[in-house]
Design a protein around this motif. Structure first.
Motif, mmCIF file in Angstrom:
data_model
loop_
_atom_site.group_PDB
_atom_site.id
_atom_site.type_symbol
_atom_site.label_atom_id
_atom_site.label_comp_id
_atom_site.label_asym_id
_atom_site.label_seq_id
_atom_site.Cartn_x
_atom_site.Cartn_y
_atom_site.Cartn_z
ATOM 1 N N ASP A 46 10.753 -60.435 23.190
ATOM 2 C CA ASP A 46 9.639 -61.333 22.892
ATOM 3 C C ASP A 46 10.027 -62.718 23.409
ATOM 4 O O ASP A 46 11.097 -63.239 23.080
ATOM 5 N N LEU A 47 9.136 -63.316 24.186
ATOM 6 C CA LEU A 47 9.454 -64.583 24.838
ATOM 7 C C LEU A 47 8.632 -65.732 24.286
ATOM 8 O O LEU A 47 7.493 -65.551 23.837
ATOM 9 N N MET A 48 9.221 -66.912 24.356
ATOM 10 C CA MET A 48 8.535 -68.131 23.928
ATOM 11 C C MET A 48 8.749 -69.216 24.985
ATOM 12 O O MET A 48 9.880 -69.517 25.361
ATOM 13 N N TRP A 49 7.643 -69.797 25.469
ATOM 14 C CA TRP A 49 7.707 -70.924 26.412
ATOM 15 C C TRP A 49 7.422 -72.222 25.649
ATOM 16 O O TRP A 49 6.496 -72.275 24.833
ATOM 17 N N LYS A 50 8.242 -73.234 25.939
ATOM 18 C CA LYS A 50 8.043 -74.548 25.326
ATOM 19 C C LYS A 50 7.967 -75.626 26.403
ATOM 20 O O LYS A 50 8.615 -75.510 27.446
ATOM 21 N N PHE A 51 7.174 -76.654 26.127
ATOM 22 C CA PHE A 51 7.133 -77.857 26.952
ATOM 23 C C PHE A 51 7.595 -79.023 26.090
ATOM 24 O O PHE A 51 6.967 -79.340 25.079
ATOM 25 N N GLU A 52 8.716 -79.624 26.481
ATOM 26 C CA GLU A 52 9.302 -80.722 25.699
ATOM 27 C C GLU A 52 9.423 -80.335 24.224
ATOM 28 O O GLU A 52 9.011 -81.073 23.323
ATOM 29 N N ASN A 53 9.961 -79.102 23.988
ATOM 30 C CA ASN A 53 10.218 -78.561 22.642
ATOM 31 C C ASN A 53 8.959 -78.251 21.843
ATOM 32 O O ASN A 53 9.020 -78.074 20.621
ATOM 33 N N ILE A 54 7.808 -78.166 22.491
ATOM 34 C CA ILE A 54 6.556 -77.794 21.824
ATOM 35 C C ILE A 54 6.117 -76.438 22.365
ATOM 36 O O ILE A 54 6.009 -76.256 23.587
ATOM 37 N N VAL A 55 5.876 -75.467 21.490
ATOM 38 C CA VAL A 55 5.499 -74.115 21.915
ATOM 39 C C VAL A 55 4.125 -74.145 22.586
ATOM 40 O O VAL A 55 3.159 -74.672 22.031
ATOM 41 N N ILE A 56 4.061 -73.556 23.797
ATOM 42 C CA ILE A 56 2.779 -73.531 24.530
ATOM 43 C C ILE A 56 2.332 -72.106 24.865
ATOM 44 O O ILE A 56 1.159 -71.883 25.172
ATOM 45 N N ALA A 57 3.259 -71.126 24.837
ATOM 46 C CA ALA A 57 2.883 -69.737 25.141
ATOM 47 C C ALA A 57 3.914 -68.785 24.559
ATOM 48 O O ALA A 57 5.077 -69.150 24.368
ATOM 49 N N GLN A 58 3.458 -67.535 24.313
ATOM 50 C CA GLN A 58 4.349 -66.570 23.669
ATOM 51 C C GLN A 58 3.948 -65.147 24.047
ATOM 52 O O GLN A 58 2.773 -64.855 24.259
ATOM 53 N N ILE A 59 4.960 -64.267 24.179
ATOM 54 C CA ILE A 59 4.735 -62.849 24.474
ATOM 55 C C ILE A 59 5.312 -61.999 23.347
ATOM 56 O O ILE A 59 6.463 -62.191 22.954
ATOM 57 N N ASN A 60 4.502 -61.052 22.846
ATOM 58 C CA ASN A 60 4.955 -60.080 21.855
ATOM 59 C C ASN A 60 5.021 -58.723 22.545
ATOM 60 O O ASN A 60 4.007 -58.112 22.849
ATOM 61 N N ARG A 61 6.238 -58.243 22.846
ATOM 62 C CA ARG A 61 6.414 -57.006 23.602
ATOM 63 C C ARG A 61 5.962 -55.777 22.803
ATOM 64 O O ARG A 61 5.425 -54.824 23.375
ATOM 65 N N GLN A 62 6.187 -55.788 21.496
ATOM 66 C CA GLN A 62 5.852 -54.616 20.687
ATOM 67 C C GLN A 62 4.358 -54.333 20.716
ATOM 68 O O GLN A 62 3.928 -53.181 20.798
ATOM 69 N N ASN A 63 3.568 -55.403 20.643
ATOM 70 C CA ASN A 63 2.110 -55.231 20.647
ATOM 71 C C ASN A 63 1.488 -55.466 22.019
ATOM 72 O O ASN A 63 0.262 -55.339 22.171
ATOM 73 N N ASN A 64 2.366 -55.821 23.020
ATOM 74 C CA ASN A 64 1.872 -56.146 24.363
ATOM 75 C C ASN A 64 0.763 -57.196 24.312
ATOM 76 O O ASN A 64 -0.316 -57.039 24.896
ATOM 77 N N LYS A 65 1.045 -58.254 23.555
ATOM 78 C CA LYS A 65 0.057 -59.316 23.400
ATOM 79 C C LYS A 65 0.600 -60.640 23.929
ATOM 80 O O LYS A 65 1.795 -60.916 23.832
ATOM 81 N N ILE A 66 -0.313 -61.434 24.458
ATOM 82 C CA ILE A 66 0.002 -62.774 24.964
ATOM 83 C C ILE A 66 -0.762 -63.796 24.145
ATOM 84 O O ILE A 66 -1.958 -63.608 23.860
ATOM 85 N N ARG A 67 -0.091 -64.865 23.794
ATOM 86 C CA ARG A 67 -0.764 -65.941 23.048
ATOM 87 C C ARG A 67 -0.518 -67.269 23.745
ATOM 88 O O ARG A 67 0.629 -67.629 24.032
ATOM 89 N N ILE A 68 -1.610 -67.969 24.041
ATOM 90 C CA ILE A 68 -1.539 -69.290 24.660
ATOM 91 C C ILE A 68 -1.970 -70.322 23.612
ATOM 92 O O ILE A 68 -3.047 -70.203 23.010
ATOM 93 N N TYR A 69 -1.118 -71.347 23.413
ATOM 94 C CA TYR A 69 -1.414 -72.378 22.417
ATOM 95 C C TYR A 69 -2.110 -73.560 23.112
ATOM 96 O O TYR A 69 -1.472 -74.522 23.528
ATOM 97 N N ASN A 70 -3.437 -73.459 23.220
ATOM 98 C CA ASN A 70 -4.203 -74.473 23.952
ATOM 99 C C ASN A 70 -4.218 -75.836 23.270
ATOM 100 O O ASN A 70 -4.364 -76.868 23.923
ATOM 101 N N ASP A 71 -4.088 -75.831 21.936
ATOM 102 C CA ASP A 71 -4.190 -77.095 21.199
ATOM 103 C C ASP A 71 -2.853 -77.818 21.066
ATOM 104 O O ASP A 71 -2.819 -78.979 20.644
ATOM 105 N N ASN A 72 -1.771 -77.146 21.421
ATOM 106 C CA ASN A 72 -0.460 -77.797 21.323
ATOM 107 C C ASN A 72 -0.254 -78.783 22.462
ATOM 108 O O ASN A 72 -0.943 -78.737 23.489
ATOM 109 N N SER A 73 0.712 -79.655 22.286
ATOM 110 C CA SER A 73 1.035 -80.691 23.280
ATOM 111 C C SER A 73 -0.211 -81.498 23.640
ATOM 112 O O SER A 73 -0.494 -81.759 24.817
#
Length: 259
Positions: A46-73
């Motif tokens: 499971d992966l987590m992308w951050k921009f300047e220590n703020i989470v902006i995107a995430q992958i959940n391998r078990q559920n094969n789901k992608i989450r984009i945090y549009n309101d962050n940063s």
């Protein structure tokens, strides 16, 4: 010595494990850029992308789901992020200068022990520099200018050689570079560049200055005076030689008559 060597190895392993590899990337605003994890083991986690220590995107391998945090940063990435479920690569669409900064990808399961860092720099688009006359009274004094630029160098070239240059770091500033020459020709050009792009404006001498065929107008008052003075000196010398020849001829004629 052995203990020191082991300690250094452990420190190196720790930095590689916690901080990963830092990669520098540079693009021009408006371009899309893909940030790759470059860590094979993370492609199964499971992966987590951050921009300047703020989470902006995430992958959940078990559920094969992608989450984009549009309101962050502060919502700067809204509707501009794409995440690849297979590779974990993060793509920024229509990049902006405000996207510059540190991006990190980590494994959620491993408490961020496997981490990769990308230092992204997005440069503003470069305008074409403008060449104009410095003032109406200075026919051959030129200025090259550019506005709203940052982290650029403005240079005068003569052919392929740099004649003079100046650097600008402030985005809101105006950069001017004067060319003080009494005689210019069409071999001059002004170049605006940053580390990845450049814009060139070639000097059109016929629009800004008199052509150098008209030397008095093009080359300035001082050179015109020098040329006139030299012409006067040559004229006086010529007259002196003629007078000398005439006087010598007259003396020889008188001498011949007396004899």
């Amino acid at each position: 010595m052995l203990e020191t060597f082991i300690l250094l190895c452990l420190c190196s392993w720790s930095r590689a494990g916690v901080f990963g590899v830092e990669v520098n990337m540079e693009v021009t605003e408006g371009e899309s850029v893909t940030l790759n994890p470059d860590l094979t083991e993370l492609q199964r986690d499971d992966l987590m992308w951050k921009f300047e220590n703020i989470v902006i995107a995430q992958i959940n391998r078990q559920n094969n789901k992608i989450r984009i945090y549009n309101d962050n940063s502060e919502g700067r990435f809204r509707d501009r992020l794409k995440l690849d479920l297979q590779t974990g690569s993060l793509t920024i669409i229509n990049s902006r200068t405000t996207d510059s900064g540190l991006y990190t990808v980590s494994s959620i399961r491993r408490d961020s022990t496997s981490l990769n860092t990308i230092n992204l720099t997005v440069y503003a688009r470069l305008p074409v520099p403008v060449i104009s006359r410095d003032s109406p009274s200075s026919l051959c004094s030129l200025v090259c200018s550019a506005v709203n630029v940052s982290h650029v160098t403005l240079s005068w070239f003569k052919g392929n050689s740099v004649f003079s240059n100046t650097s600008v770091s402030n985005l809101s500033s105006r950069s001017d570079l004067l060319l003080h020459l009494e005689c210019v020709d069409d071999s001059y050009s002004c170049v605006l560049n940053n580390p990845i792009r450049n814009q060139t404006q070639h000097l059109n001498i016929t629009q800004l200055c008199h052509t150098c065929a008209d030397r008095i107008h093009c080359c300035g008052f001082s050179e015109a005076v020098i040329r006139l003075a030299l012409s006067a000196v040559v004229g006086v010398a010529t007259v002196a030689v003629l007078v000398y020849d005439i006087r010598c001829g007259s003396l020889q004629q008188k001498k011949s008559v007396q004899e």
